[in-house]
Structures are given as C-alpha cells and as structure tokens.
Design a protein around this motif. Structure first.
Motif: not given
Length: 215
Positions: A113-135
């Motif tokens: 399927m059309p896919t976007a993979l979101v990966v987080g920072a080494e220091w802070d991990g995934i942001s709340e903004a990224a998690l909030h919009g995830a499918d």
C-alpha cells in the motif's frame, strides 16, 4: 555528454523507483544516521524522503546530510503537521516505528500500500505530534537486553521488508513513476547543467535516445 553505460544505470534506477513509499525522519539529529537512512532509501527505490526538525542545529545537519546522495530528494520541515498533511493528500498509510507497548509487529504490515514510515530521533524518540497522526505504530521484536536499535538500522530492517513484499508483488517489474515525471527526471539527472539552463530559458527538454544522446 553522458556515457551510454551511466545513462543506462540512471534509467534502470528510475524504472525501479517507488513513488508511493517514503520515510519521514522525526528530528533525527546525527549526520551519520541521516546519511545511512538516505542510502537505505535509495537502495529500496525511494526517491523522495522527508525530515522534520525542531532545532536549528539539527536542521543544519539534515541539510548537510541531504548531499549524501544526489539520487534522492530530502524535503525539510519545521513541524510534523505539514508533512502529515502532504502524505495524507497522497493517501499514504502513516506507520510510526516505536518501542512502546501495543505496537504491531512490523512484518505484519502490508507495505504494498502507499506507505510512509516515520522514525524517531536518537535522543528524544518519536514525538507526540508524530504519534498523534499515525495510522499504526509498529515495532521490531526485541529479545535481548537492549531496548531499541540504532535508528538507521531499524529503518533499514523495515524498508527491506517493504522491498521484499513489493518485489513479491512485482512492483519493481514495471514503471511506478508517472511517465512524464520519469522522462523529466531522467533528463535532469543525465544532463543537470543543461536542464538548469533550459528551465531558466523556459525551453522544453529535448528527447533522449536509448543511449542517452539528445535527439
């Protein structure tokens, strides 16, 4: 003039590009990880990827790492909402790689399927903004003492699963790019200086033959 062998290599690369597969780097802040992720993207056929940065210093690192490959385009953003809007408009499923509880095994996702993979920072991990919009949040199963993998290693593992699935479906066997964009990009990569001059003049690109010669 470009050599026929180099032209064929560029053409072969573009014939295998997957325009509906991409990566979003959420505040990834180390240049060597940025460069490694860009190389992995190129390897599996991703031509465009995205990076969100909240810190000026990290934004500079991302901008520098964009030069790691002349074959990919890195789009830079200051906020996650902007890139998520763009991806949603392209009907992409947004998958966030996380180590939190309740994530789906990354191998159980349909990457054809059309896919976007979101990966987080080494220091802070995934942001709340990224998690909030995830499918969907996904994770790599871990059975050792370490809690997470290096971000570039984790990204490569997930991308090569995507490549495996897409290869099995034959998605690398036919042109996935829009034909007009394919020919435009092919000319610009084969003749970068000439293409810049023609764009400034407002002149259409000439046709190329099978050897890369201008017709």
């Amino acid at each position: 003039m470009i050599s026929p062998d180099r032209f064929r290599k560029i053409r072969h690369m573009l014939l295998h590009r997957q325009p509906d597969l991409t990566v979003v780097m959420d505040n990834v802040n180390k240049a060597h990880n940025l460069s490694a992720i860009i190389r992995s993207c190129d390897t599996v056929g991703i031509g465009e990827l995205h990076a969100v940065s909240y810190r000026k210093s990290i934004y500079t690192e991302q901008d520098a790492a964009a030069g790691a490959s002349k074959w990919t385009t890195l789009h830079l953003y200051h906020e996650m909402a902007t890139v998520y809007k763009k991806l949603s408009d392209q009907n992409m499923q947004i998958l966030v790689a996380s180590s939190s509880a309740g994530c789906m095994d990354f191998r159980n996702i349909d990457y054809t399927m059309p896919t976007a993979l979101v990966v987080g920072a080494e220091w802070d991990g995934i942001s709340e903004a990224a998690l909030h919009g995830a499918d969907q949040t996904i994770a790599i199963p871990m059975f050792g003492m370490v809690e997470s993998l290096n971000v570039s290693v984790a990204t490569a593992l997930i991308l090569f699963e995507a490549q495996r699935q897409r290869s099995a479906k034959g998605m690398y066997d036919s042109l996935q790019m829009e034909p007009g964009l394919f020919h435009q990009t092919l000319f610009e990569l084969a003749y970068p200086r000439l293409s810049r001059e023609l764009r400034q003049e407002g002149t259409p690109y000439p046709r190329l033959d099978e050897e890369g010669r201008i017709c």
